[in-house]
Design an enzyme around this catalytic site. Structure first.
Site, mmCIF file in Angstrom:
data_model
loop_
_atom_site.group_PDB
_atom_site.id
_atom_site.type_symbol
_atom_site.label_atom_id
_atom_site.label_comp_id
_atom_site.label_asym_id
_atom_site.label_seq_id
_atom_site.Cartn_x
_atom_site.Cartn_y
_atom_site.Cartn_z
ATOM 1 N N THR A 25 -25.058 -66.183 -1.488
ATOM 2 C CA THR A 25 -24.471 -67.798 -1.557
ATOM 3 C C THR A 25 -25.200 -68.262 -2.834
ATOM 4 O O THR A 25 -26.695 -67.977 -2.897
ATOM 5 C CB THR A 25 -24.315 -68.398 -0.564
ATOM 6 N N CYS A 31 -28.072 -78.050 1.324
ATOM 7 C CA CYS A 31 -27.235 -77.048 1.973
ATOM 8 C C CYS A 31 -28.195 -76.165 2.748
ATOM 9 O O CYS A 31 -29.399 -75.767 2.036
ATOM 10 C CB CYS A 31 -26.095 -76.458 1.496
ATOM 11 N N HIS A 48 -22.649 -71.131 4.723
ATOM 12 C CA HIS A 48 -23.256 -72.129 3.643
ATOM 13 C C HIS A 48 -22.880 -73.485 4.223
ATOM 14 O O HIS A 48 -22.084 -73.995 3.943
ATOM 15 C CB HIS A 48 -22.657 -71.847 2.300
#
Lengths: 165, 210
Positions: A25, A31, A48
């Site tokens: 990711t 995040c 995520h």
């Protein structure tokens, strides 16, 4: 030689892979990228996560991958469905940075990175999945890639060498 | 709040006009500041999932210089002025007269505050045009600067929106140097209104939010 498949996980999404594929990711800020894996079976899932708690959602259907409290549990189920064994699962996590440091704006969203990390850990503990490595906090964005074959999580920041945990 | 994502063509036109008016004003301010002709593209109104949005803006890993500020007042939201790091360096050199400025350098604090100030001026002119157009009271926060992956910085602007759904509406206006459209400047203004701001904006402009 065949090219190794890389499965990409977008923001507020989750996926699961089996070796030799790797999972990745990009651009984690506040995040948190959470990886749950079973190294014996060489399977891994990655989410995520954007926000700590699904109670922050304003009505409508909750996207489980978006919130720490729902994503961790959903991810465990995905990994188990892909062959991971309950009790053998481990977790690695990265992200949860504070990208902007001023306090006059953003309100309670300013510290969302730390809250995301905290809630991911709380959920992992609840599900008895040990956190074996982490690279969290700070003020930089991260791109992460996990290899279920080796159990290594590679972390890249904008201006730094790749770090492996 | 109704479903803000059931937008009609008229709504999209209004959002595009907001980008037009705001970024147009900011581009004029930038022209004056740098003493060169700055032009802008037709604003794009993008409605996409967060992951799609990251791809639409060039991929989340791309490193950018980004000035962020929060819009407070009657139609809150987030605003970003984004440009490639080497162009941000060039802006700073032009503004400060320091030709050796680099983000990698030792003493780059002055440069960073120059860039922050640039962001402040541009965002201020974007917002004041928007406030005039909508007759809404809008105030910018103190701007913050980051030099990092665009996904990492822009996702901060998606947090409020993400509480209401899985889609974002982004008003994207590109600016470029009028004489050399393919080089020199490739900046973007991104406006990300909070979910509840859409109906406020549409109401202020006399369009039913549906």
């Amino acid at each position: 030689m065949s090219t190794i498949q890389t499965v990409k996980v977008g923001i507020a999404e989750m996926e699961v892979v089996a070796a030799p594929a790797v999972i990745r990711t990009c651009g984690l800020g506040s995040c948190v990228g959470v990886v749950i894996y079973d190294s014996g079976k060489a399977v891994a899932g990655m989410a995520h996560v954007m926000l700590p708690h699904s109670s922050m959602a304003r009505g409508g259907v909750v996207n489980a991958a978006k919130y720490a409290d729902t994503a961790v549990e959903a991810l465990c189920k995905l990994v188990i469905a892909a062959g991971g064994r309950k009790g053998m699962l481990k977790a690695k996590l990265a992200g949860g940075a504070q990208m902007f440091s001023f306090s006059s704006a953003g309100g309670d969203m300013m510290h969302i990175g730390a809250r995301n990390v905290e809630e991911v850990k709380r959920q992992l503990e609840r599900l008895h999945v040990p956190v074996v490595a982490e690279d969290v906090g700070g003020h930089s964005g991260r791109t992460i890639e996990f290899n279920p074959q080796t159990g290594v999580l590679s972390i890249r920041k904008a201006s730094q060498e790749i770090k492996e945990i | 709040m109704g479903d803000i994502f059931h937008l009609t063509g008229a709504h999209i036109d209004i959002l595009r006009e907001i980008g037009n008016i705001g970024a147009g004003n900011a581009a004029t301010a930038l022209s004056t500041l740098l003493n060169k002709k700055i032009e802008m593209a037709v604003p794009r109104v993008q409605i996409a999932t967060f992951a799609e949005m990251m791809e639409l803006i060039g991929g989340p890993e791309q490193v950018v210089a980004c000035v962020y500020l929060r819009i407070e007042g009657e139609a809150p939201g987030n605003m970003f002025f984004v440009l490639p790091p080497e162009q941000a360096e060039r802006f700073v050199r032009q503004m400060t007269g320091d030709d050796s400025f680099s983000f990698q350098g030792e003493a780059h604090e002055l440069g960073c505050s120059a860039l922050q100030e640039l962001g402040n001026i541009l965002a201020g002119s974007y917002l004041s045009a928007l406030a005039d157009f909508t007759q809404l009271a809008l105030q910018p926060s103190v701007p913050a600067l980051a030099l990092d992956m665009i996904g990492a910085v822009l996702s901060f602007g998606l947090l409020e929106l993400s509480r209401a759904g899985d889609y974002a509406i982004l008003i994207d206006t590109a600016i470029y140097d009028g004489r050399r459209p393919n080089e020199s400047i490739d900046g973007h203004f991104f406006l990300l209104p909070d979910p509840e701001s859409f109906s406020t904006i549409f109401r202020a402009l006399g369009v039913d939010s549906g």
